[in-house]
Enzyme design. Sequence first.
Site, PDB file in Angstrom:
ATOM      1  N   HIS A  69       0.745  10.282   6.042  1.00 13.27           N
ATOM      2  CA  HIS A  69       1.727  10.454   7.082  1.00 13.27           C
ATOM      3  C   HIS A  69       1.469  11.659   8.025  1.00 13.27           C
ATOM      4  CE1 HIS A  69       5.758  10.772   8.931  1.00 13.27           C
ATOM      5  NE2 HIS A  69       5.837  11.815   8.665  1.00 13.27           N
ATOM      6  N   ARG A 100      -0.528  15.397  18.299  1.00 14.09           N
ATOM      7  CA  ARG A 100      -1.637  16.163  18.744  1.00 14.09           C
ATOM      8  C   ARG A 100      -2.718  15.489  19.047  1.00 14.09           C
ATOM      9  NH1 ARG A 100       0.762  18.669  14.516  1.00 14.09           N
ATOM     10  NH2 ARG A 100      -0.999  18.253  13.091  1.00 14.09           N
ATOM     11  N   GLU A 120      12.538   7.606   8.219  1.00 14.31           N
ATOM     12  CA  GLU A 120      11.494   8.253   7.331  1.00 14.31           C
ATOM     13  C   GLU A 120      12.017   7.682   5.869  1.00 14.31           C
ATOM     14  OE1 GLU A 120      10.705  12.216   8.164  1.00 14.31           O
ATOM     15  OE2 GLU A 120       9.251  11.750   9.992  1.00 14.31           O
ATOM     16  N   GLU A 138      11.459   7.972   2.098  1.00 15.95           N
ATOM     17  CA  GLU A 138      11.315   9.221   1.284  1.00 15.95           C
ATOM     18  C   GLU A 138      12.011   9.019  -0.078  1.00 15.95           C
ATOM     19  OE1 GLU A 138      11.604  13.033   3.052  1.00 15.95           O
ATOM     20  OE2 GLU A 138      11.421  12.097   5.165  1.00 15.95           O
ATOM     21  N   ASP A 189      15.343   9.735   5.941  1.00 18.96           N
ATOM     22  CA  ASP A 189      15.406  11.078   6.916  1.00 18.96           C
ATOM     23  C   ASP A 189      15.345  10.303   8.465  1.00 18.96           C
ATOM     24  OD1 ASP A 189      15.331  13.302   8.388  1.00 18.96           O
ATOM     25  OD2 ASP A 189      13.303  13.743   7.884  1.00 18.96           O
ATOM     26  N   GLN A 242      12.994  15.604  18.884  1.00 15.05           N
ATOM     27  CA  GLN A 242      12.253  16.174  17.885  1.00 15.05           C
ATOM     28  C   GLN A 242      10.699  16.572  18.534  1.00 15.05           C
ATOM     29  OE1 GLN A 242      10.626  13.842  14.583  1.00 15.05           O
ATOM     30  NE2 GLN A 242       9.202  15.343  13.757  1.00 15.05           N
ATOM     31  N   TYR A 245      10.615  20.803  18.592  1.00 21.10           N
ATOM     32  CA  TYR A 245      10.108  21.307  17.161  1.00 21.10           C
ATOM     33  C   TYR A 245       8.935  22.676  17.564  1.00 21.10           C
ATOM     34  CZ  TYR A 245       5.257  19.404  17.381  1.00 21.10           C
ATOM     35  OH  TYR A 245       3.854  19.077  17.416  1.00 21.10           O
ATOM     36  N   LYS A 303      16.766  15.862  13.290  1.00 20.41           N
ATOM     37  CA  LYS A 303      16.684  15.306  12.197  1.00 20.41           C
ATOM     38  C   LYS A 303      18.336  15.459  11.509  1.00 20.41           C
ATOM     39  CE  LYS A 303      12.210  14.955  10.872  1.00 20.41           C
ATOM     40  NZ  LYS A 303      11.431  13.680  10.609  1.00 20.41           N
ATOM     41  N   THR A 330       7.930  11.628   4.625  1.00 21.53           N
ATOM     42  CA  THR A 330       7.668  10.081   4.728  1.00 21.53           C
ATOM     43  C   THR A 330       6.664   9.888   3.676  1.00 21.53           C
ATOM     44  OG1 THR A 330       8.141  10.438   7.013  1.00 21.53           O
ATOM     45  CG2 THR A 330       7.228   8.541   6.475  1.00 21.53           C
TER      46      THR A 330
HETATM   47 CA    CA Z   1      11.045  13.724   6.719  1.00 21.85          CA
END
Ligand code: CA
Length: 394
Positions: A112, A121, A179, A181, A213, A220, A224, A233, A324
């Site tokens: 992830h 990026r 997400e 999890e 999530d 985000q 962030y 989130k 995740t």
């Molecule tokens: Ca998360």
Amino acid sequence: MRLSVPDDSLFGSANLPYGVYSRPGTAPRVATRYGDHVVDLALLLGDDVFAAPSLNPFMAQGHERWAAVRAALTDALAGDVPPEAVHPLADVTLHLPFEVADYVDFFASEHHAANLGRLFRPDNPEPLLPNWKHLPVGYHGRSASIVVSGTDVVRPHGQRKAPGDPAPVFGPSVRLDIEAELGFVVGTGNPMGEPIPVADAESHLFGVVLFNDWSARDIQAWEYVPLGPNLGKSFASTVSAWVVPLLALTGAKVPTPVQEPAVLPYLALDEPWGLDVGLEIEWNGEVVSRPPYSAMYWSPAQMLAHLTVNGAPTRTGDLFASGTVSGPSKGERGAFIELTWGGAEPVTVAGEVRTFLEDGDEVVIRASAPGVGGGRIGFGEARGRVVAGEWTGG
Ligand code: CA
């Protein structure tokens, strides 16, 4: 009365998860799930700690007591069960099973983290940031917006700015995601200034929940930098109604992937352990992914040791989520931003094309793991439906 459960039930005697239930006109109380029955623990075991509306008083009693109660529960369910303690699952309402103290979200899947690195990026040839293999990266989230399975999720409003946009705009998120999890529930914490050694972490961990999530990717992506996720989130996170005790997961322990380079001594375990939990993500009734928890790089014990290494205290009811869960293949990705590669590769779900979530969409996360004795044990589900959000902020 005698209770029996089919051999292939995910909620047989190898599981015995804890939850909180009520019936119309009654206050919430602690129960276990046995097959498709809910069994009231205060009535079954004659102990008022279970007459509480959350698991916190029981969790605070500590690891030895958790083991003793699990043994007593196993014996009691094999014998005569008071009929007034037993209710069909379909006749009860399930509640948030514990009061969430603090909440931290980690980022423990290498697959992830690498996928998100490539998406967020794209110009950087190395998808993992330099710290990733040296510490379990995490951020502090919002415990007050953690809701139980079945609670609707209101599409959040917020500020966003795509890279080509001249200025930020405000409105409902247009890139709402999930997400998948696991969440780890701290049963007994540590005083300020006394970190939990990595080898002791397991005795502080009460159990495991499913965790969704929900993530507004557009909010985000704009917010962030440089301090991490916040409003993208904190509008809602869904947990399953049942907490599977870590004591039920001894048959699911597996080594983590090889950790190279070697970790610093405070994170070092002779045998870092993960969990062989198989997750399943259903989107509008269609299974779209099966993420394997066994692929997670960091052990839950390392996450808890890291969380407290600076002397930060933890408390009964603290929750930390794994991040995740994504495996190496496309059918094992735990977020839709990965599954649709940032929206560039739409998927067809139940006959409709999707990139991110539409209003009315429903996502259900389920999971199971090997139980002691050969069968499998279940985690129930983390279910949520997206509903349109009306802006009421003036
Ligand atoms: Ca998360």
